[in-house]
Enzyme design. Structure first.
Site, short mmCIF file in Angstrom:
data_model
loop_
_atom_site.label_atom_id
_atom_site.label_comp_id
_atom_site.label_asym_id
_atom_site.label_seq_id
_atom_site.Cartn_x
_atom_site.Cartn_y
_atom_site.Cartn_z
N GLU A 59 0.83 -1.21 0.00
CA GLU A 59 0.00 0.00 0.00
C GLU A 59 0.86 1.27 0.00
OE1 GLU A 59 -4.18 -1.62 1.74
OE2 GLU A 59 -2.96 -0.54 3.15
N GLU A 82 -5.51 -8.26 -1.29
CA GLU A 82 -6.20 -8.11 0.00
C GLU A 82 -7.66 -7.79 -0.28
OE1 GLU A 82 -4.68 -5.48 3.05
OE2 GLU A 82 -2.61 -5.93 2.48
C1 BG6 Z 1 -4.45 -2.93 4.68
C2 BG6 Z 1 -3.12 -3.41 5.15
O1 BG6 Z 1 -4.47 -1.56 4.88
O2 BG6 Z 1 -5.59 -3.34 5.33
C3 BG6 Z 1 -3.15 -4.52 6.20
O3 BG6 Z 1 -2.26 -3.77 4.09
C4 BG6 Z 1 -4.34 -4.31 7.10
O4 BG6 Z 1 -1.93 -4.52 6.85
C5 BG6 Z 1 -5.60 -4.39 6.27
O5 BG6 Z 1 -4.38 -5.19 8.18
C6 BG6 Z 1 -6.90 -4.30 7.06
O6 BG6 Z 1 -6.88 -3.17 7.89
P1 BG6 Z 1 -7.16 -3.29 9.44
O7 BG6 Z 1 -6.92 -1.95 9.99
O8 BG6 Z 1 -8.57 -3.73 9.56
O9 BG6 Z 1 -6.20 -4.31 9.96
#
Ligand code: BG6
Length: 485
Positions: free
Chosen positions: A196, A383
């Site tokens: 990211e 993701e």
């Molecule tokens: C992304 C990141 O921003 O979202 C992860 O690459 C992160 O590291 C994921 O865990 C989900 O966000 P959060 O804050 O719910 O863990």
């Protein structure tokens, strides 16, 4: 139809998953000084002031240059043990194999390999740890997909060099890449240079003290150069390497057809994501970004040859995260909605997760199309997922229907983007496939996994792994190439 070599997997990151923070010769990383938090209580880093007091500051605050990193023995730091992949990787690899994945996204911890970020020799014990994990994955037919840097950096580089503000950090990062590409040559074929990249904005990810806009722009420039050098090096060491970027692909909608809303959406989109993908996919700064830097009076410090480096280091593919979309409006009083990395305006057409992130499966199809149209590079959803609380029933089962529903709807839209729109998609690795610590809040109860990990927000629990209903759903999803969606 999805590609024959489509990568079905799951995604994690070292600082949220691995643990073993002071084992095997590992050095201190910025993520190790970050406390847990909650929706309403932000995570903070502990620092020692020159007067000897421990203070807590958010990574987004400008950290004074004379503050040093310190661990407070009274506090719980989630990265220290995380969910203990460092000791439980054999069991976790077995679970992934049982799930049926053929890819596993993980990051390496920079300080496990170079404890200070730039040591003369890499730490053999750290390299051997990843040897063992990669070999175990490969033995089960699972390809490692490696993020080289995911949301942390060596504390030593921050304290000695001000992190990414210094050109020295570019060299240190490229050396890390060199070691990784050579050591794992032929075993790891899919890499991403920075997680990211458009959300690297604070001390924890940049290591820069007294951060302001000019220092941010310089640090970002160094990150672009480092990424481009890594891409070229990856190709040189093994032409079979695929080296990609990783973008938080935050889809934005203009609230109305008022031209002012549309123009603002364009400007916000450029600042939020397009600059990052434009540089990494095209190899040069877009004109709108150069104009903006000039207007602000920011002159980047560049080295001769940098332009060629950027041009020669265009990424092979675009990995991206997609959790939610957001609305851009000129209305100053519009209610805000949270979301991955940025809070935009609320969308009345969408429901939200318990953490306030809008749920927008159609937006994933739109995102895939927009990225494909704009760059014509293979795409990889690295993701996606629903952060939600889970209830363990008396018999140990976990009925996570909401998560299955979220994933099913997103997979369905992803398939439409391929089947009906012709997007070139490499794979899908939903986030936190085995429960891990939330990056945003540091909580454990904000779970994304298909495997439950018995641990609470303060780190208490047996760490036992348990299959959720979504585990079996995903197994069927992979076995049918997404048809159950
Ligand atoms: C992304 C990141 O921003 O979202 C992860 O690459 C992160 O590291 C994921 O865990 C989900 O966000 P959060 O804050 O719910 O863990």
């Amino acid at each position: 139809m999805l590609r024959k070599d489509f990568l079905w997997g799951g995604a994690t990151a070292a600082n949220q998953f691995e643990g073993g923070f002071d084992e095997g010769g590992r050095g201190l990383a910025t993520s190790d000084t970050k406390t847990n938090g909650s929706k309403d209580r932000p995570r903070k880093h502990s620092f020692l002031t020159p007067e000897g007091n421990i203070v807590y500051l958010r990574g987004s605050e400008p950290i004074p240059a004379d503050y040093r990193c310190v661990l407070d023995p009274e506090r719980y730091y989630p990265s220290h043990r995380a969910v203990d992949f460092y000791h439980r990787w054999r069991e976790d690899v077995d679970l992934l194999a049982e799930m049926g994945v053929n890819a596993f996204r993980m990051s390496v911890s920079w300080t496990r390999i170079f404890p200070n970020g730039d040591d003369e020799v890499p730490n053999e014990e750290g390299l051997a740890f990843y040897d063992a994990v990669f070999d175990a994955l490969l033995a089960r037919g699972i390809q490692p997909v490696v993020t080289i840097n995911h949301f942390d950096m060596p504390v030593a580089l921050s304290e000695k060099y001000d992190g990414w503000l210094s050109r020295h950090t570019v060299d240190a990062y490229v050396r890390l890449c060199d070691v990784l590409f050579r050591r794992y040559c032929g075993r790891v074929r899919h890499w991403m240079t920075f997680n990211e990249i458009n959300l690297l904005r604070g001390w924890d990810t940049l290591g820069v003290h007294e951060l302001d806009d000019a220092r941010y722009q310089q640090a970002l420039y160094h990150i672009f150069v480092a990424s481009a050098k890594a891409v070229a090096l990856g190709h040189q060491i093994d032409p079979e390497n695929h080296v990609g970027m990783m973008l938080a692909a935050i889809l934005t909608y203009a609230e109305t057809c008022n031209p002012a809303d549309v123009a603002l959406e364009l400007a916000v989109g450029r600042r939020l994501k397009w600059l990052f993908a434009d540089v990494q996919c095209r190899g040069y700064y877009p004109s709108y970004a150069l104009r903006e830097l000039a207007a602000k009076g920011i002159e980047l410090v560049r080295e001769p040859g940098d332009d060629e480096v950027l041009r020669a280091g265009c990424v092979d593919y675009i990995g991206f995260s997609y959790y939610n979309s957001g609305v851009v409006t000129t209305r100053p009083d519009a209610p805000r909605a949270l979301g991955n990395g940025v809070a935009l305006a609320e969308n009345p057409y969408l429901e939200s997760s318990a953490w306030g992130w809008p749920i927008d499966p159609v937006g994933l199809r739109t995102t895939l199309n927009v990225l494909w149209d704009r760059y014509q590079k293979p795409l990889f959803v690295v993701e996606n997922g629903l952060g939600a609380e889970d209830v363990v029933e008396e018999d140990g089962s976990i009925h996570d229907e909401a998560r299955i529903d979220y994933l099913r709807r997103h997979v369905a839209e992803m398939k439409k983007a391929v089947d009906e729109d012709g997007v070139d998609l490499m794979g899908y690795t939903p986030w936190g496939v085995i429960d891990l610590v939330s990056a945003g809040t540091g909580e454990m109860k904000k779970r994304y996994g298909m495997v439950y990990v018995d641990m609470d927000d303060e780190g208490a629990g047996t760490l036992e792994r348990r299959r959720k209903d979504s585990f079996y759903w995903y197994q069927r999803c992979i076995a049918t190439s997404g048809e159950v969606a």
